[in-house]
Design a protein around this motif. Structure first.
Motif, short mmCIF file in Angstrom:
data_model
loop_
_atom_site.label_atom_id
_atom_site.label_comp_id
_atom_site.label_asym_id
_atom_site.label_seq_id
_atom_site.Cartn_x
_atom_site.Cartn_y
_atom_site.Cartn_z
N UNK A 71 -7.25 -5.76 -15.94
CA UNK A 71 -7.85 -7.08 -16.08
C UNK A 71 -6.78 -8.08 -16.52
N UNK A 72 -6.32 -8.93 -15.59
CA UNK A 72 -5.26 -9.89 -15.95
C UNK A 72 -5.74 -10.94 -16.95
N UNK A 73 -7.04 -11.09 -17.12
CA UNK A 73 -7.58 -12.08 -18.03
C UNK A 73 -8.04 -11.49 -19.36
N UNK A 74 -7.72 -10.23 -19.59
CA UNK A 74 -8.14 -9.58 -20.83
C UNK A 74 -7.48 -10.23 -22.04
N UNK A 75 -8.15 -10.18 -23.16
CA UNK A 75 -7.64 -10.75 -24.39
C UNK A 75 -7.47 -9.65 -25.43
N UNK A 76 -6.58 -9.89 -26.39
CA UNK A 76 -6.34 -8.90 -27.42
C UNK A 76 -5.38 -7.82 -26.94
N UNK A 77 -5.13 -6.85 -27.80
CA UNK A 77 -4.12 -5.84 -27.53
C UNK A 77 -4.70 -4.43 -27.38
N UNK A 78 -6.00 -4.29 -27.51
CA UNK A 78 -6.61 -2.98 -27.34
C UNK A 78 -6.84 -2.69 -25.85
N UNK A 79 -6.45 -1.50 -25.43
CA UNK A 79 -6.68 -1.01 -24.07
C UNK A 79 -7.53 0.25 -24.14
N UNK A 80 -8.18 0.60 -23.03
CA UNK A 80 -9.04 1.78 -23.07
C UNK A 80 -8.82 2.72 -21.89
N UNK A 81 -7.70 2.54 -21.18
CA UNK A 81 -7.39 3.43 -20.06
C UNK A 81 -5.92 3.85 -20.13
N UNK A 82 -5.66 5.08 -19.66
CA UNK A 82 -4.32 5.66 -19.70
C UNK A 82 -3.87 5.93 -18.27
N UNK A 83 -2.66 5.45 -17.94
CA UNK A 83 -2.08 5.67 -16.61
C UNK A 83 -1.37 7.02 -16.57
N UNK A 84 -1.58 7.77 -15.48
CA UNK A 84 -0.92 9.05 -15.25
C UNK A 84 -0.24 8.96 -13.89
N UNK A 85 1.07 8.75 -13.90
CA UNK A 85 1.81 8.45 -12.67
C UNK A 85 2.66 9.66 -12.31
N UNK A 86 2.33 10.31 -11.22
CA UNK A 86 3.04 11.52 -10.79
C UNK A 86 4.13 11.12 -9.79
N UNK A 87 5.38 11.16 -10.26
CA UNK A 87 6.49 10.74 -9.40
C UNK A 87 6.76 11.73 -8.29
N UNK A 88 6.32 12.97 -8.43
CA UNK A 88 6.55 13.99 -7.40
C UNK A 88 5.56 13.84 -6.25
N UNK A 89 4.29 13.64 -6.58
CA UNK A 89 3.26 13.56 -5.53
C UNK A 89 2.96 12.13 -5.12
N UNK A 90 3.36 11.15 -5.93
CA UNK A 90 3.05 9.76 -5.64
C UNK A 90 1.64 9.36 -6.04
N UNK A 91 0.93 10.23 -6.74
CA UNK A 91 -0.44 9.92 -7.16
C UNK A 91 -0.45 9.12 -8.46
N UNK A 92 -1.38 8.21 -8.55
CA UNK A 92 -1.54 7.35 -9.72
C UNK A 92 -2.99 7.49 -10.18
N UNK A 93 -3.18 8.23 -11.28
CA UNK A 93 -4.52 8.43 -11.82
C UNK A 93 -4.70 7.60 -13.08
#
Length: 393
Positions: A262-284
């Motif tokens: 969300x580019x319009x989010x406010x504050x510094x709390x986030x609730x999602x974690x990125x899991x980026x697999x450089x071997x498979x190219x998958x982004x979960x």
């Protein structure tokens, strides 16, 4: 454009640092003089360094305060990479804190105009100066107390809030940007000649090297990967998907990071974690429990490469880095709210081996948690100040 790359010997750096320090009568060196307390630390084990408003605390592995150094204003701390020293950002650059048996904030400074990120990888540590764009690289095992090692300095094309990392083959990866925007990363060889670049990483921020010496950088629309001399892009699952901080290990192909769609989010709390697999190219993307957030200070990797997150519910949450499935959660501190400004003191997490160190600003304490059992194995007494940032040597 071929960047200017220069080498300075320790004596030249110490001379420059001395001039800067003596030229600032109201700076950290002057503030610390006559107000420092210390006692002998037990031999061996981790040293935990905490910042607070007006000082630096060094704790031993039993979480007992062994040194309290006065230092002016908000500052940041990063491990130097040698298991002994910590780099403290001061107006003059990166000042060296020696956490040995008798911890001491030394007068040695790596000069930098607005010191920013310090990145350790392999035998090298790369320091980025936001005010000039200069990248200073040194062999961290050659850092000895207040004696600085030889350094190599590379200029950026323009000053910006950036970051750099040196791969084991000597390739320097450094961000591209200006004061107005950051666009990507370039690769330089050991002689400072540009090998390649990519400007397909808007607002580049966050870096790390995963399994196989593959470098990953965070973007507002995915991640930029450098492997075998070439850049490739891994797109986020959403049109806007910002990752600003990455946490990697040499045994996993997955980079773990914070995620914001969300580019319009406010504050510094986030609730999602990125899991980026450089071997498979998958982004979960893994979701935190309902109503639970975290900040950039609350992510780490566990002993089995799992993602570890300190939630605003006061618990440590672990996720499988490959699937994103929750593994476990352990209560540690009371629930907390996100900061008004990112510099404000709020709970922070640092993991070394199977121990998670968790700061508790509300109680002015720090706790050590065994991640294999979820048990709090040690807690400090009430600290002299409210803990803010943390680094472990």
């Amino acid at each position: 454009m071929t960047p200017l790359r220069t080498t300075l010997a320790p004596a030249a750096l110490l001379g420059a640092a001395a001039l800067v320090l003596t030229g600032c009568s109201t700076g950290p060196a002057a503030e610390a003089e006559g107000t420092r307390t210390t006692k002998a630390a037990s031999a061996g084990g981790d040293r935990i360094v905490l910042t607070y408003d007006g000082g630096l605390l060094t704790l031993d592995q039993d979480l007992q305060v062994v040194a309290d150094d006065a230092i002016d204003g908000f500052t940041r701390v990063n491990p130097a990479g040698d298991g002994r020293h910590v780099l403290v950002t001061v107006p003059e650059g990166f000042r060296v804190l020696d956490t040995a048996a008798a911890p001491a904030l030394t007068d040695a400074v790596f000069p930098a105009d607005t010191g920013g990120h310090a990145v350790v990888h392999g035998e090298k540590t790369a320091l980025f100066a936001d005010g000039s764009g200069d990248v200073t690289v040194f062999d961290h095992d050659e850092l000895d107390g207040d004696r600085l090692p030889d350094v190599e300095t590379t200029e950026s094309e323009a000053a910006h809030h950036g970051v750099a990392i040196v791969l084991e083959d000597g390739t320097l990866l450094s961000t591209i940007g200006t004061e107005e925007e950051r666009t990507g990363v370039r690769a330089l060889d050991e002689d400072g000649e540009e090998l390649t670049r990519s400007e397909a990483c808007p607002n580049v921020h966050g870096e790390g090297a995963v399994q196989g010496e593959v470098a990953v950088f965070g973007c507002t629309d995915g991640a930029l990967v450098y492997q075998d001399g070439a850049f490739t892009k891994i797109d986020a699952p959403t049109e806007y998907g910002r990752t600003g901080n990455l946490f990697t290990t040499e045994d996993s192909s997955v980079a773990v990071g914070d995620f914001n769609d969300d580019p319009d989010s406010e504050g510094y709390l986030l609730d999602q974690v990125a899991l980026i697999d450089a071997a498979s190219g998958e982004y979960r993307v893994a979701d935190m429990p309902e109503g639970v957030g975290f900040t950039f200070r609350d992510l780490a990797r566990g002993p089995g490469d799992e993602a570890v997150v300190l939630g605003s519910d006061g618990a440590l949450h672990t996720f499988d880095e490959q699937t994103g499935e929750p593994i476990d959660s352990f209560d540690v501190i009371d629930a907390w709210e996100g900061p008004t400004e990112w510099q404000d003191a709020h709970p922070a997490l640092e993991v070394v081996g199977d121990v998670a160190y968790v700061t508790d600003p509300a109680e002015r304490k720090v706790h050590a948690v065994d991640l294999t059992t979820g048990k709090v194995v040690a807690s400090s007494d009430e600290l002299p100040g409210v803990p803010n940032e943390i680094a472990v040597a």
